[in-house]
Design a protein around this motif. Structure first.
Motif, PDB file in Angstrom:
ATOM      1  N   ALA A 138      -0.161   4.063  -1.325  1.00  0.00           N
ATOM      2  CA  ALA A 138       0.690   2.886  -1.564  1.00  0.00           C
ATOM      3  C   ALA A 138       0.021   1.634  -0.996  1.00  0.00           C
ATOM      4  O   ALA A 138       0.000   0.577  -1.627  1.00  0.00           O
ATOM      5  CB  ALA A 138       2.070   3.093  -0.948  1.00  0.00           C
TER       6      ALA A 138
ATOM      7  N   LYS B 242      -1.158  -1.706  -3.043  1.00  0.00           N
ATOM      8  CA  LYS B 242      -0.615  -3.015  -2.667  1.00  0.00           C
ATOM      9  C   LYS B 242      -1.718  -4.016  -2.307  1.00  0.00           C
ATOM     10  O   LYS B 242      -1.660  -5.183  -2.679  1.00  0.00           O
ATOM     11  CB  LYS B 242       0.323  -2.834  -1.462  1.00  0.00           C
TER      12      LYS B 242
ATOM     13  N   THR C 237       5.230  -0.856  -4.986  1.00  0.00           N
ATOM     14  CA  THR C 237       3.973  -1.526  -4.616  1.00  0.00           C
ATOM     15  C   THR C 237       3.642  -2.723  -5.509  1.00  0.00           C
ATOM     16  O   THR C 237       3.305  -3.789  -5.019  1.00  0.00           O
ATOM     17  CB  THR C 237       2.798  -0.525  -4.649  1.00  0.00           C
TER      18      THR C 237
END
Ligand code: MRU
Length: 346
Positions: free
Chosen positions: A35, A39, A86
């Motif tokens: 994640a 991101k 995300t």
């Protein structure tokens, strides 16, 4: 160079924030690691974030206690929600998470080995993406003349997918077919995916490429220096409107004004038939630092106001054709998309 590599206990991602200066891999041992990589855009590009999220769910499954199958499913749903939070625009992310959850539900019901089944599903998503991209390349090659100058925007290459690429898949296929291909790559501000990634990726494969800044595209088109444009997509609505990297719309308008064919290349996992048009596609807004600086170096006065939408929507009227893994769709897109991706006629 692989965009991502799966090992038994981890996913390794080529860190795209470091390219082209350094070729390093980030090791992800947990869904949380994946994640974070999505991101921070260590991995980016619609199909690549979808496949990475699938592997993120596989990592979570490997760590989870599977004795209580319902508890296991609830935990996987929670991990799916975390990964889905995300980035908002590329539908491939949600498509991959939903497919992993559907597989989990099926395995929970059937009593089969959960961990093994989930890892195999992530690997299937990864392998199928490469296969779809090769089919996009096969179909897209048809629209590329024997000698062509092709403009592309952002990076829709191997780096943006599990491998081979969508827009760059078309370019790769035409080059492999022996065509005399030359690519103009828009640098793609603010994060320079064209300069940092597309130029690097094409040079790795010895495909001729010339880098231009974004504001040069119109000049080249007007001079007759571009035969066609091929770009990727983050989400395609039911009417053929396409969300892609900010600046794509500008390129499409310029292409229309200069009668240059404008193609979008994308797999079925990028098509979102639940949205009737592109106005409904959520557009990610990113931080101001991406606009006021370049490589940490300030380029604007302190305190200036900034707007930083990461994507725009190109209306379907500006698109010559959508090159998919199932064939090329030409207007009217609403019928073509429905036919290819639901099997239904309009
Ligand atoms: O913000 P990014 O770098 O993830 O944006 C990527 C793009 O806009 C690509 O063109 C798109 O995902 C297609 S990738 C095959």
């Amino acid at each position: 160079m692989e965009t991502m590599c799966w090992y038994e206990d981890r996913l390794e991602l080529l860190d795209q924030t470091k390219l082209p200066h350094e070729v390093v891999y980030v090791k992800c041992f947990t869904a949380e690691d994946v994640a974070r990589a999505i991101k921070t855009m260590q991995v980016r590009g619609a199909p690549a974030i979808g496949a990475s999220a699938a592997f993120g769910m596989a990592l979570a499954a490997l760590k989870e206690d599977d004795a209580d199958r319902q508890k296991f499913l609830a935990r996987m749903e929670e991990v799916g929600r975390h990964l889905a939070a995300t980035r908002p625009t590329a539908v491939n992310l949600f498509w991959a998470i939903e497919r992993m959850l559907a597989k989990t539900r099926e395995l929970v019901q059937s009593g089969a080995d959960l961990k093994e089944g989930i890892v195999q599903e992530a690997l299937a998503i990864y392998r199928e993406d490469i296969e779809m991209n090769k089919r996009i390349g096969h179909y897209g090659n048809e629209v590329v003349p024997a000698k062509a100058n092709i403009l592309t925007h952002c990076n829709a290459g191997a780096l943006a997918t599990a491998g081979y690429g969508t827009a760059l898949g078309v370019i790769r296929a035409a080059h492999a077919a022996g065509k005399d291909i030359h690519v103009y790559a828009d640098e793609t501000r603010p994060l320079l995916q064209g300069a940092r990634l597309t130029a690097w990726e094409l040079m790795q494969d010895n495909i001729p490429v010339t880098l231009i800044t974004d504001n040069m595209a119109g000049y080249l088109m007007r001079k007759g220096m571009i035969d066609l444009v091929v770009v990727g997509a983050d989400r395609i609505a039911a009417n053929g409107d396409v969300a892609n990297k900010i600046g794509t719309y500008t390129v499409a308008v310029l292409a229309k004004a200069n009668r240059v064919p404008f193609y979008v290349a994308a797999p079925g996992s990028t098509v979102d038939l639940t949205l009737v048009n592109g106005d409904l596609i959520p557009i990610e807004e990113r931080g101001h630092e991406e606009v006021i600086s370049l490589y940490g170096q300030g380029v604007a006065p302190q305190g200036v106001k900034v707007f930083n939408p990461a994507f725009d929507v190109t209306p379907h009227e500006l698109i010559t054709g959508i090159i998919t893994d199932k064939g090329i769709i030409r207007p009217p897109f609403v019928e073509g998309l429905k036919k290819l991706f639901t099997g239904e006629e309009e």
